[in-house]
Write a protein that holds these residues in place. Structure first.
Motif, PDB file in Angstrom:
ATOM      1  N   LEU A 132     -28.058 -32.727 -64.827  1.00 40.57           N
ATOM      2  CA  LEU A 132     -29.043 -33.830 -65.218  1.00 40.57           C
ATOM      3  C   LEU A 132     -29.798 -33.971 -63.901  1.00 40.57           C
ATOM      4  O   LEU A 132     -29.219 -33.667 -62.960  1.00 40.57           O
ATOM      5  CB  LEU A 132     -28.509 -35.141 -65.607  1.00 40.57           C
ATOM      6  N   ALA A 133     -30.789 -34.379 -64.037  1.00 38.71           N
ATOM      7  CA  ALA A 133     -31.869 -34.606 -62.780  1.00 38.71           C
ATOM      8  C   ALA A 133     -32.473 -36.099 -63.063  1.00 38.71           C
ATOM      9  O   ALA A 133     -32.843 -36.517 -64.072  1.00 38.71           O
ATOM     10  CB  ALA A 133     -32.857 -33.832 -62.728  1.00 38.71           C
ATOM     11  N   CYS A 134     -32.591 -36.618 -61.890  1.00 35.42           N
ATOM     12  CA  CYS A 134     -33.313 -37.944 -61.884  1.00 35.42           C
ATOM     13  C   CYS A 134     -35.056 -37.760 -62.059  1.00 35.42           C
ATOM     14  O   CYS A 134     -35.615 -37.092 -61.462  1.00 35.42           O
ATOM     15  CB  CYS A 134     -33.195 -38.803 -60.602  1.00 35.42           C
ATOM     16  N   LEU A 135     -35.507 -38.661 -62.825  1.00 37.22           N
ATOM     17  CA  LEU A 135     -36.792 -38.417 -63.270  1.00 37.22           C
ATOM     18  C   LEU A 135     -37.549 -39.072 -62.185  1.00 37.22           C
ATOM     19  O   LEU A 135     -38.938 -38.777 -61.855  1.00 37.22           O
ATOM     20  CB  LEU A 135     -37.322 -39.093 -64.548  1.00 37.22           C
ATOM     21  N   ASP A 151     -35.594 -36.962 -58.367  1.00 39.42           N
ATOM     22  CA  ASP A 151     -35.158 -35.399 -58.837  1.00 39.42           C
ATOM     23  C   ASP A 151     -33.854 -35.003 -58.315  1.00 39.42           C
ATOM     24  O   ASP A 151     -33.476 -33.720 -58.065  1.00 39.42           O
ATOM     25  CB  ASP A 151     -36.221 -34.392 -58.375  1.00 39.42           C
ATOM     26  N   ARG A 152     -32.940 -35.857 -57.726  1.00 35.70           N
ATOM     27  CA  ARG A 152     -31.565 -35.622 -57.356  1.00 35.70           C
ATOM     28  C   ARG A 152     -30.676 -34.903 -58.641  1.00 35.70           C
ATOM     29  O   ARG A 152     -31.000 -35.433 -59.733  1.00 35.70           O
ATOM     30  CB  ARG A 152     -30.881 -36.782 -56.767  1.00 35.70           C
ATOM     31  N   ARG A 153     -29.997 -34.031 -58.509  1.00 37.76           N
ATOM     32  CA  ARG A 153     -29.396 -33.436 -59.533  1.00 37.76           C
ATOM     33  C   ARG A 153     -27.775 -33.754 -59.391  1.00 37.76           C
ATOM     34  O   ARG A 153     -27.232 -34.336 -58.682  1.00 37.76           O
ATOM     35  CB  ARG A 153     -29.305 -31.745 -59.205  1.00 37.76           C
ATOM     36  N   TYR A 154     -27.275 -34.004 -60.760  1.00 40.15           N
ATOM     37  CA  TYR A 154     -26.110 -34.426 -61.018  1.00 40.15           C
ATOM     38  C   TYR A 154     -25.447 -33.473 -62.139  1.00 40.15           C
ATOM     39  O   TYR A 154     -26.024 -32.817 -62.783  1.00 40.15           O
ATOM     40  CB  TYR A 154     -26.100 -35.896 -61.613  1.00 40.15           C
ATOM     41  N   LEU A 181     -32.054 -40.471 -65.973  1.00 46.13           N
ATOM     42  CA  LEU A 181     -31.689 -39.012 -65.666  1.00 46.13           C
ATOM     43  C   LEU A 181     -32.273 -38.278 -66.780  1.00 46.13           C
ATOM     44  O   LEU A 181     -32.586 -38.848 -68.058  1.00 46.13           O
ATOM     45  CB  LEU A 181     -30.260 -38.796 -65.875  1.00 46.13           C
ATOM     46  N   GLU A 182     -32.556 -36.951 -66.595  1.00 47.69           N
ATOM     47  CA  GLU A 182     -33.067 -35.884 -67.828  1.00 47.69           C
ATOM     48  C   GLU A 182     -32.155 -34.728 -67.935  1.00 47.69           C
ATOM     49  O   GLU A 182     -31.908 -34.222 -66.574  1.00 47.69           O
ATOM     50  CB  GLU A 182     -34.359 -35.649 -67.961  1.00 47.69           C
ATOM     51  N   CYS A 183     -32.030 -34.268 -68.806  1.00 47.69           N
ATOM     52  CA  CYS A 183     -31.152 -33.009 -69.185  1.00 47.69           C
ATOM     53  C   CYS A 183     -31.879 -31.762 -68.340  1.00 47.69           C
ATOM     54  O   CYS A 183     -33.233 -31.657 -68.551  1.00 47.69           O
ATOM     55  CB  CYS A 183     -30.655 -32.617 -70.704  1.00 47.69           C
ATOM     56  N   VAL A 184     -31.154 -30.853 -67.780  1.00 50.39           N
ATOM     57  CA  VAL A 184     -31.698 -29.766 -67.219  1.00 50.39           C
ATOM     58  C   VAL A 184     -31.153 -28.386 -67.912  1.00 50.39           C
ATOM     59  O   VAL A 184     -30.016 -28.274 -67.742  1.00 50.39           O
ATOM     60  CB  VAL A 184     -31.657 -29.748 -65.535  1.00 50.39           C
ATOM     61  N   TYR A 185     -32.165 -27.539 -67.941  1.00 52.70           N
ATOM     62  CA  TYR A 185     -31.636 -26.234 -68.560  1.00 52.70           C
ATOM     63  C   TYR A 185     -31.926 -25.188 -67.758  1.00 52.70           C
ATOM     64  O   TYR A 185     -33.058 -25.061 -67.087  1.00 52.70           O
ATOM     65  CB  TYR A 185     -32.050 -26.212 -69.851  1.00 52.70           C
ATOM     66  N   ARG A 186     -31.210 -23.818 -67.706  1.00 53.10           N
ATOM     67  CA  ARG A 186     -31.553 -22.934 -67.017  1.00 53.10           C
ATOM     68  C   ARG A 186     -32.710 -22.448 -67.745  1.00 53.10           C
ATOM     69  O   ARG A 186     -33.106 -22.576 -68.865  1.00 53.10           O
ATOM     70  CB  ARG A 186     -30.468 -21.730 -67.222  1.00 53.10           C
ATOM     71  N   PRO A 187     -33.564 -21.745 -66.991  1.00 49.60           N
ATOM     72  CA  PRO A 187     -34.884 -21.288 -67.239  1.00 49.60           C
ATOM     73  C   PRO A 187     -35.136 -20.133 -68.363  1.00 49.60           C
ATOM     74  O   PRO A 187     -35.982 -20.040 -69.139  1.00 49.60           O
ATOM     75  CB  PRO A 187     -35.977 -21.165 -66.346  1.00 49.60           C
ATOM     76  N   ASP A 188     -34.076 -19.299 -68.390  1.00 42.98           N
ATOM     77  CA  ASP A 188     -33.988 -18.124 -68.737  1.00 42.98           C
ATOM     78  C   ASP A 188     -33.719 -18.385 -70.483  1.00 42.98           C
ATOM     79  O   ASP A 188     -32.617 -18.131 -70.919  1.00 42.98           O
ATOM     80  CB  ASP A 188     -33.067 -17.073 -68.526  1.00 42.98           C
TER      81      ASP A 188
END
Ligand SMILES: [Zn+2]
Length: 370
Positions: free
Chosen positions: A12-15, A18-21, A42-49
């Motif tokens: 997850l990342a802070c909107l 942008d710190r990552r968790y 926070l928002e979910c972060v996905y691998r870009p591939d």
């Protein structure tokens, strides 16, 4: 029930910062921003591939969500006269299983709670969220506890109980948050709605469910984005989720502009220069789903990042519009009818052009409140 986590979900990342968790339930949002006195979700972060993801589809944190058939709601067009002077489309979220957009949130967040091994969820609700969470927890075999205020309509409380929820009622709205906050570190019951002051908003795993609204609007329009999307808002969960969906599919520079609808100036006041952490005076009897005197950063960011706008609407106009809509076959709850009042006001003030391409999110069915 087998729930599979999306292998591309990385954290997850802070909107705001942008710190990552790591993947976990950070129920007070970004700890660093909270410590600075500026809570942010926070928002979910996905691998870009995302090569194995079909084109035009948004990422979701879980691949086998708990479902009651939510989503796929109709985009109603050719509605001449629904808003005099402009041709708007209505995304009819009242068609969801319990009659509101909250079913998208519930499907996503109850899936998260089940996958993470919680026994149940806790939420503060003005009605729709509690009914919806009760149904999805029932489906998943989880407990559901809903904190409401004493003025919640008896029929709505009865619905929550019929669906298996434990309902606790308090005289004052903020007491619901105090109750929810008791579970902030619980490993048994997951708080899924905001309890932080100033607010951060609801669980980011639930908000992911709202990205599908953006996906469906684009799919129904052959991939073409509307110019404006009108979103009734309280602390901006829906607006932020819809913005995230458009951003993922179109890129940050090509997202539709969001018009947030509010019962008195909050985001509108911030856009006019007020401090976003202020307490905003105002009350509404008619639109309890949109009430509250505090703002979450996600509301302001959804508007700023979409070059959007906020439109306050008053109780009297919304009451009259709701009556008019019911007589034309649209039994919207007043908090949804507020979106059409907002379009009329923005049109009259020249903030939206008569030839603009506008989609209004009609967030909830009005029958529940009868
Ligand atoms: Zn932060």
């Amino acid at each position: 029930m087998t729930i599979v986590q999306n292998p591309r979900l990385t954290g997850l990342a802070c909107l705001r910062c942008d710190r990552r968790y790591e993947i976990a339930d950070h129920t007070t949002g970004c700890p660093a921003c909270l410590a600075e006195g500026a809570p942010a979700n926070l928002e979910c972060v996905y691998r870009p591939d995302g090569a194995d993801r079909p084109a035009g589809r948004v990422e979701q944190p879980y691949l086998r969500p708990v479902t009651l058939g939510e989503g796929g709601t109709p985009l109603l067009t050719d509605l001449a006269g629904v808003v005099p002077g402009i041709d708007v489309a209505l995304k009819w979220e009242g068609a969801n299983p319990t009659g509101s957009h909250k079913d998208r949130f519930s499907a996503a967040v109850v899936t998260r709670a089940a996958h993470a091994g919680y026994e149940g969820v806790v939420a503060a609700s003005s009605g729709n969220a509690g009914v919806s969470l009760a149904a999805y927890c029932g489906r998943a075999g989880l407990r559901c506890e809903v904190a409401v205020t004493d003025d919640t309509p008896a029929r709505v409380v009865e619905l929550m109980r019929d669906l298996g929820a434990d309902v606790v009622s308090f005289p004052r709205s903020e007491q619901r948050w105090e109750h929810t906050a008791r579970y902030r570190d619980s490993t048994l019951m997951l708080p899924v709605t905001n309890f932080v002051v100033p607010p951060v908003g609801s669980s980011p795993f639930g908000i992911e469910g709202y990205k599908l609204v953006a996906e469906e609007i684009l799919a129904d329009r052959g991939g073409s984005a509307p110019e404006w999307v009108v979103v009734p808002a309280s602390r901006g969960d829906l607006a932020w989720g819809v913005h995230l969906g458009f951003r993922e599919l179109l890129g940050a520079d090509a997202v539709p502009r969001l018009c947030l609808v509010e019962p008195f100036p909050r985001v509108a006041a911030v856009l006019a220069g007020a401090d976003q952490w202020a307490t905003f005076p105002g009350d509404t009897r008619v639109m309890p789903s949109l009430g509250g005197n505090l703002l979450a950063a996600q509301s302001v960011e959804a508007v700023r990042r979409s070059r959007g706008h906020a439109e306050p609407v008053d109780d009297e106009s919304v009451r009259a519009e709701t009556r008019r809509l019911w007589r034309t076959g649209f039994p919207l709850e007043p908090s949804s009818a507020a979106g059409l009042v907002a379009v009329s006001r923005a049109l009259a003030a020249g903030r939206i052009n008569p030839d603009a391409d506008v989609v209004v999110l009609a967030t909830a069915h009005g029958l529940k409140g009868m």
